[in-house]
Write an enzyme that holds these catalytic residues in place. Structure first.
Site, PDB file in Angstrom:
ATOM      1  N   THR A  29       4.083  48.145  31.142  1.00 27.26           N
ATOM      2  CA  THR A  29       4.280  47.873  32.554  1.00 27.26           C
ATOM      3  C   THR A  29       3.178  46.917  33.032  1.00 27.26           C
ATOM      4  OG1 THR A  29       2.868  49.670  33.339  1.00 27.26           O
ATOM      5  CG2 THR A  29       5.159  50.221  32.832  1.00 27.26           C
ATOM      6  N   ASP A  42      11.360  55.781  42.663  1.00 27.97           N
ATOM      7  CA  ASP A  42      10.124  55.382  43.350  1.00 27.97           C
ATOM      8  C   ASP A  42      10.459  55.271  44.830  1.00 27.97           C
ATOM      9  OD1 ASP A  42       7.598  54.036  44.094  1.00 27.97           O
ATOM     10  OD2 ASP A  42       7.401  53.661  41.950  1.00 27.97           O
ATOM     11  N   ASP A  51      -0.417  57.841  39.837  1.00 28.86           N
ATOM     12  CA  ASP A  51      -1.721  58.016  40.480  1.00 28.86           C
ATOM     13  C   ASP A  51      -2.309  59.334  39.958  1.00 28.86           C
ATOM     14  OD1 ASP A  51      -3.860  58.595  42.189  1.00 28.86           O
ATOM     15  OD2 ASP A  51      -2.850  57.774  43.947  1.00 28.86           O
ATOM     16  N   GLU A  78      12.708  58.027  35.027  1.00 28.44           N
ATOM     17  CA  GLU A  78      11.332  57.535  35.059  1.00 28.44           C
ATOM     18  C   GLU A  78      10.807  57.767  36.469  1.00 28.44           C
ATOM     19  OE1 GLU A  78       8.387  53.675  34.583  1.00 28.44           O
ATOM     20  OE2 GLU A  78      10.550  53.348  34.598  1.00 28.44           O
ATOM     21  N   TYR A 115       1.039  47.556  35.326  1.00 22.44           N
ATOM     22  CA  TYR A 115      -0.185  48.348  35.434  1.00 22.44           C
ATOM     23  C   TYR A 115      -0.837  48.502  34.067  1.00 22.44           C
ATOM     24  CZ  TYR A 115       0.941  49.758  40.222  1.00 22.44           C
ATOM     25  OH  TYR A 115       1.202  49.764  41.571  1.00 22.44           O
ATOM     26  N   GLU A 116      -0.025  48.798  33.048  1.00 21.10           N
ATOM     27  CA  GLU A 116      -0.590  49.011  31.726  1.00 21.10           C
ATOM     28  C   GLU A 116      -1.294  47.756  31.206  1.00 21.10           C
ATOM     29  OE1 GLU A 116       0.722  50.400  27.215  1.00 21.10           O
ATOM     30  OE2 GLU A 116       2.150  50.536  28.867  1.00 21.10           O
ATOM     31  N   ASP A 138      -3.406  55.839  31.657  1.00 20.51           N
ATOM     32  CA  ASP A 138      -4.732  55.353  31.295  1.00 20.51           C
ATOM     33  C   ASP A 138      -5.806  56.355  31.699  1.00 20.51           C
ATOM     34  OD1 ASP A 138      -4.036  54.662  34.091  1.00 20.51           O
ATOM     35  OD2 ASP A 138      -6.124  54.014  34.135  1.00 20.51           O
TER      36      ASP A 138
END
Length: 239
Positions: free
Chosen positions: A201, A76, A125, A51, A203-204, A161
């Protein structure tokens, strides 16, 4: 640096699932685990799924719980965010989870050809400014990096998104004649979301609260090693 962030950095050092190479260990050189993730980290020969830009590691951990027959690595550069996923994996005793703290730009330093079976890119991003197109994680330069270690027939999943990034990636796929296995511009609005795609997540959840549709693509690289940039002229309404 805040005390909470410092505490998380210190606790990260205690997690067996957390790998944190120094800059010198990864920049333009092969890291010690390259080609050895099966033998020396997971100690099994199960498929490895990455991921990229994993943030807090929600997708990495949830997939590991769903698919114990696979290994998962969240990648990350933000150690304080990754702490949450590493701590959960440690507390739950998930032996099929790893976290790698490094820049995605250095990813070729960590995996050999065929070592990775799937790649997930979750809410990256979108790099909307035209000067930053090459920094998109589905841009041709990044696809060339992934081609260096993704197994033949392996899939890349993009969940975002950003309608702009969704359409841009479709343009990259079409431009390079890559196999597009799945495509949906609104997984929840169309009922397309499976249990796997319904993992959410932080963010989602925020994007859903804002009423933004969540898109999904799954595609392959067709054993290509280099990729062309598309002539992409997006609709001005895409975001």
């Amino acid at each position: 640096m805040g005390k909470d962030k410092l505490r998380r950095f210190q606790e990260n050092l205690t997690f067996a699932c957390m790998v944190q190479p120094s800059f010198e260990e990864a920049f333009r050189r092969d890291y010690a685990l390259k080609g050895k993730w099966h033998a020396e980290f997971f100690r099994n020969d199960r498929p490895i799924v990455l991921e990229l830009g994993c943030g807090r590691g929600e997708y990495t951990v949830a997939q590991a719980q769903m698919f114990p027959e696979k290994n998962f690595i969240g990648i990350d550069i933000k150690g304080a965010r990754m702490w949450r996923g590493a701590k959960t994996a440690t507390e739950e005793g998930l032996a099929n989870v790893g976290f790698l703290r490094t820049r995605i730009e250095f990813i070729s330093s960590f995996f050999v050809p065929g070592e990775v079976s799937e790649i997930w890119i979750t809410f990256p991003d979108p790099q909307l400014h035209k000067s930053r197109v090459k920094k998109r994680l589905t841009a041709p330069g990044f696809l060339a990096m992934y081609a260096g270690f993704l197994a033949s027939g392996g899939s890349i999943h993009l969940k975002t998104d950003s309608q702009h990034l969704h359409e841009y990636t479709k343009a990259v796929i079409a431009c390079n004649n890559l196999p597009l296995h799945e495509s949906c511009a609104d997984i929840y609005g169309t009922g397309y979301a499976s249990p796997l795609l319904s993992i959410k997540t932080a963010y989602e959840m925020r994007f859903l609260e804002e009423g933004l549709p969540i898109t999904y693509l799954r595609f392959g690289l067709r054993d290509c090693l280099s990729f062309e940039a598309p002539d992409f002229a997006p609709d001005d309404n895409l975001a």
